[in-house]
Structures are given as C-alpha cells and as structure tokens.
Design a protein around this motif. Structure first.
Motif, PDB file in Angstrom:
ATOM      1  N   ASP A  77       0.688  -1.240   0.009  1.00  0.00           N
ATOM      2  CA  ASP A  77      -0.154  -0.130  -0.055  1.00  0.00           C
ATOM      3  C   ASP A  77       0.960   1.385  -0.016  1.00  0.00           C
ATOM      4  O   ASP A  77       0.490   2.311  -0.678  1.00  0.00           O
ATOM      5  N   MET A  78       2.182   1.275   0.766  1.00  0.00           N
ATOM      6  CA  MET A  78       2.652   2.365   0.511  1.00  0.00           C
ATOM      7  C   MET A  78       3.585   2.524  -0.758  1.00  0.00           C
ATOM      8  O   MET A  78       3.608   3.633  -1.119  1.00  0.00           O
ATOM      9  N   PHE A  79       3.857   1.568  -1.292  1.00  0.00           N
ATOM     10  CA  PHE A  79       4.561   1.530  -2.493  1.00  0.00           C
ATOM     11  C   PHE A  79       3.423   1.971  -3.635  1.00  0.00           C
ATOM     12  O   PHE A  79       3.798   2.822  -4.608  1.00  0.00           O
ATOM     13  N   VAL A  80       1.988   1.642  -3.397  1.00  0.00           N
ATOM     14  CA  VAL A  80       1.256   2.050  -4.435  1.00  0.00           C
ATOM     15  C   VAL A  80       0.991   3.710  -3.953  1.00  0.00           C
ATOM     16  O   VAL A  80       0.549   4.383  -5.116  1.00  0.00           O
ATOM     17  N   ASP A  81       1.130   4.144  -2.927  1.00  0.00           N
ATOM     18  CA  ASP A  81       1.143   5.611  -2.573  1.00  0.00           C
ATOM     19  C   ASP A  81       2.250   6.437  -3.437  1.00  0.00           C
ATOM     20  O   ASP A  81       2.099   7.549  -3.802  1.00  0.00           O
ATOM     21  N   TYR A  82       3.501   5.487  -3.086  1.00  0.00           N
ATOM     22  CA  TYR A  82       4.530   6.156  -3.804  1.00  0.00           C
ATOM     23  C   TYR A  82       4.369   6.273  -5.358  1.00  0.00           C
ATOM     24  O   TYR A  82       4.645   7.461  -5.943  1.00  0.00           O
ATOM     25  N   LEU A  83       3.870   5.271  -6.068  1.00  0.00           N
ATOM     26  CA  LEU A  83       3.345   5.365  -7.324  1.00  0.00           C
ATOM     27  C   LEU A  83       2.358   6.634  -7.717  1.00  0.00           C
ATOM     28  O   LEU A  83       2.646   7.253  -8.654  1.00  0.00           O
ATOM     29  N   ASP A  84       1.379   6.697  -6.839  1.00  0.00           N
ATOM     30  CA  ASP A  84       0.447   7.882  -7.205  1.00  0.00           C
ATOM     31  C   ASP A  84       1.306   9.132  -7.023  1.00  0.00           C
ATOM     32  O   ASP A  84       0.768   9.901  -7.964  1.00  0.00           O
ATOM     33  N   ASP A  85       2.197   9.393  -6.087  1.00  0.00           N
ATOM     34  CA  ASP A  85       2.533  10.780  -6.105  1.00  0.00           C
ATOM     35  C   ASP A  85       3.607  10.683  -7.218  1.00  0.00           C
ATOM     36  O   ASP A  85       3.925  11.698  -7.729  1.00  0.00           O
ATOM     37  N   TYR A  86       4.202   9.780  -7.904  1.00  0.00           N
ATOM     38  CA  TYR A  86       5.276   9.830  -8.790  1.00  0.00           C
ATOM     39  C   TYR A  86       4.315  10.281 -10.066  1.00  0.00           C
ATOM     40  O   TYR A  86       4.790  11.083 -10.855  1.00  0.00           O
ATOM     41  N   VAL A  87       3.105   9.678 -10.328  1.00  0.00           N
ATOM     42  CA  VAL A  87       2.222  10.094 -11.375  1.00  0.00           C
ATOM     43  C   VAL A  87       2.088  11.538 -11.280  1.00  0.00           C
ATOM     44  O   VAL A  87       1.938  12.272 -12.410  1.00  0.00           O
ATOM     45  N   LYS A  88       1.778  11.982 -10.309  1.00  0.00           N
ATOM     46  CA  LYS A  88       1.194  13.324 -10.010  1.00  0.00           C
ATOM     47  C   LYS A  88       2.391  14.372 -10.206  1.00  0.00           C
ATOM     48  O   LYS A  88       2.494  15.388 -10.946  1.00  0.00           O
ATOM     49  N   THR A  89       3.657  13.935  -9.686  1.00  0.00           N
ATOM     50  CA  THR A  89       4.871  14.864  -9.755  1.00  0.00           C
ATOM     51  C   THR A  89       5.359  15.050 -11.432  1.00  0.00           C
ATOM     52  O   THR A  89       5.559  16.099 -11.575  1.00  0.00           O
ATOM     53  N   PHE A  90       5.040  14.078 -12.226  1.00  0.00           N
ATOM     54  CA  PHE A  90       5.505  14.019 -13.404  1.00  0.00           C
ATOM     55  C   PHE A  90       4.273  14.291 -14.474  1.00  0.00           C
ATOM     56  O   PHE A  90       4.442  14.321 -15.624  1.00  0.00           O
ATOM     57  N   ASN A  91       2.913  14.399 -13.862  1.00  0.00           N
ATOM     58  CA  ASN A  91       1.965  14.529 -14.609  1.00  0.00           C
ATOM     59  C   ASN A  91       1.685  13.485 -15.853  1.00  0.00           C
ATOM     60  O   ASN A  91       1.614  13.782 -17.035  1.00  0.00           O
ATOM     61  N   ILE A  92       1.916  12.267 -15.406  1.00  0.00           N
ATOM     62  CA  ILE A  92       1.831  11.496 -16.432  1.00  0.00           C
ATOM     63  C   ILE A  92       0.321  10.975 -16.539  1.00  0.00           C
ATOM     64  O   ILE A  92      -0.457  10.626 -15.864  1.00  0.00           O
TER      65      ILE A  92
END
Length: 341
Positions: A77-92
């Motif tokens: 779940d923490m890694f999924v949160d990390y991916l969510d933040d990654y997508v937002k950071t780079f506007n993917i």
C-alpha cells in the motif's frame, strides 16, 4: 491517426519511469495501457501482505527516492502511494483501455505504426511513432499449466495474481503450485490462517533472506559475482542448514549468477522454511517450464533495432526498471538531438 515521437506500451512502473525520464528531457510521448488504471498489477492483483523483496534503495524510480522515514522493505500500500505521487509529480497521463494489437516498422519512413483497440468504443486507433518502448512488464501475464484432471477438479483454482489473503481458506486444504517468491509467501500466509497447506517445490532453488540479498547487492558493486555468491550461499547454509531433507535443493550455480544470466531469482524466505521444517507446510516435487525474455543479454537488453526498446524486462525488479528507463530516455534524447543538428 496520431503521430508522436515516442510511444510507450504499458503503464506499470516501467512505463511510468520511462515517461518521467522522457519528460525530464522534454521529449513528447504517450502511454497506452490496456487496463483502466496505471500500475494495475500493484493496485488490483497484489496480495495483502506483500512487501517489496528488495530494500528501498534498490526500488525507487528515477528522480524520486523513497522517503528516509519509510521502512526498509516497503509494504504494498505504501508503494502504491509512492506510485500515485510519482504520477502526480511528473503529470503522467496514460491512455487507458487501449489494447495494442500490432506494431510494424515502416522502412521507408523509419517509423513505427501501432494499432490499438479502444476497449470502450471497440474502434481501432492508429499511432505513428519514431520510437517504440515495450514496457509491459515481466509479470503482466498469468500462466496456469494444463494438468490432467484440472478441468474436473471440484475445488477452487486460481492464479497467484488473484490471491489476496488466506482468510477465506481457513480450515480448508490448499496446494500451492510453485516455490517462487509468490508461492512461498502465499503458502506462509495460508498457514498463518490455519489452512492445511502443501507446496509444490520447483527444481533446485536458493533460499535466502532479504538481508542476504541486500548485502549481496551492495557487495556486487565492488566484488565479482562469484565471490558475492560464495558469501550468500555460506550465509544461507549457516542460517538454514541442509534443506535437501525437506525437499529444497540448492542449484550448483550461485544465486546472483543465476539471476543475472537466467533470470532465476532466489527465494526470499519470509518464514516459510521454518513452517516446512515443522511440517506445518508440506512439500511436493514438480518441475515447471522456463519462459522467454529479451534477446540481448544484460546490460544491452533494453535496446533493439529500428528504435525499438524494452523497459523492465531485465529480471532485476524495480532496480532494473529505473536503470532501463534512464538508459532508454537518454538514448532517445541522443538520437533526437543528432537529428536536429
């Protein structure tokens, strides 16, 4: 028809990492994803108790290390949160529910023509790209072997990607086919719920702990692989003793050598071995087939001919994803820059 510089197939960690690297280089690109969400394997098909098997320093995507406050081995779940933040950071922004049906290279134009079915409309979309990156992942497809009698089996049959928790199998009998990392951890989880669990043991496998792998990966930066393997096997022998009496035999080649040359990962023990020793989990013997991976050997696996690339297929997990994505984006930038000059 839509023309683009780079087309990425797959919006898992490999596709997301490649997208971020291309964005840093300001290279236009799109991602086609067959599911309705990015990182679908992590969000839809990962079991509840899953944690990253490698330490966090080996599991970050490009340009975004994990927080110093996060645990060494990050829960799902923490890694999924990390991916969510990654997508937002780079506007993917992937294009979802696009199933790529074909990709062909036009020698005259020097471009790729990709046809993808829009699952929502049923129509076929055509894309033309200078570069094609296959980032569908090592574990995107599930495989259930054809076994005599399986079609008439009255019980439940499911793939590990469909498993969530052992809670629903309490007081039942379950056979886990496969002694890889998923199989070992699922067997452990089932046993913890009081399930009568048996596991099919593959051909010889190395059994190690997460810390043995972590130490090995650190030392592999400075020492030859065969020395790291000697250290890893010695630590495993000291910790587990002779496992052959329990149906687990070690391969003749070392764990890091097998990972690098054949893609065979060592089994990272989460407590399953102790349960096998105590006979809480019974073992059976079986042999499973190997699957094909990239044609070129590491570290040249990520680049093919005619501007074709693959990301996340090096058999090195998220650490390999990060390396592949950076190398692909750098190479595409180099080619694009040379054309402009």
């Amino acid at each position: 028809m839509e023309e683009i510089v780079v087309l990425i197939v797959g919006a898992g960690p490999s596709g997301l990492a490649t997208s971020a690297c291309l964005s840093v280089h300001s290279i236009p690109h799109i991602i086609l994803e067959k599911e309705d969400i990015y990182a679908s394997l992590w969000k839809k098909r990962a079991y509840d108790r899953l944690k990253l098997h490698l330490a966090k320093e080996f599991c970050s995507l490009p340009f975004k290390p994990h927080s110093p406050d996060s645990p060494t081995y990050i829960p799902k779940d923490m890694f999924v949160d990390y991916l969510d933040d990654y997508v937002k950071t780079f506007n993917i922004q992937p294009k979802y529910q696009r199933h790529v049906e074909s990709a062909s290279y036009d020698e005259a134009d020097g471009k790729w023509r990709i046809e993808a079915k829009n699952v929502l409309t049923g129509g076929v979309e055509v894309y033309v790209a200078e570069f094609l990156v296959v980032a569908s992942g090592e574990n995107s497809g599930k495989y259930i072997p054809e076994l005599p009698g399986l079609d008439s089996f009255s019980g439940e049959t499911l793939h590990s990607s469909e498993y969530k928790s052992g809670a629903k199998y309490e007081n039942k009998e379950v056979l886990v086919v496969g002694c890889g990392n998923s199989g070992m951890e699922i067997a452990y989880d089932l046993s913890n719920y009081g399930v009568q669990t048996a596991i099919v043991i593959r051909n010889p496998v190395h059994v190690v702990t997460k810390e043995i792998v972590r130490v090995g990966m650190i030392f592999s930066k400075y020492l030859p692989i065969f020395i790291v393997d000697i250290m890893a096997v010695l630590m495993s022998k000291i910790l587990y003793g002779d496992l052959s009496k329990y149906g687990i035999r070690r391969p003749t080649k070392g764990p890091f050598y097998l990972k690098a040359t054949a893609g065979r990962a060592p089994v990272i023990d989460v407590g399953t071995v102790a349960k096998i020793k105590s006979k809480e989990i019974k073992d059976f013997k079986h042999v499973l087939n190997e699957t094909g991976m990239p044609k070129n050997d590491f570290p040249h696996h990520w680049k093919g001919e005619k501007n074709l690339y693959c990301c996340g297929l090096s058999r090195r997990g998220l650490f390999g994803v990060s390396m592949d994505a950076s190398a692909i984006a750098d190479d595409i930038k180099k080619v694009v820059t040379e054309k402009l000059n």
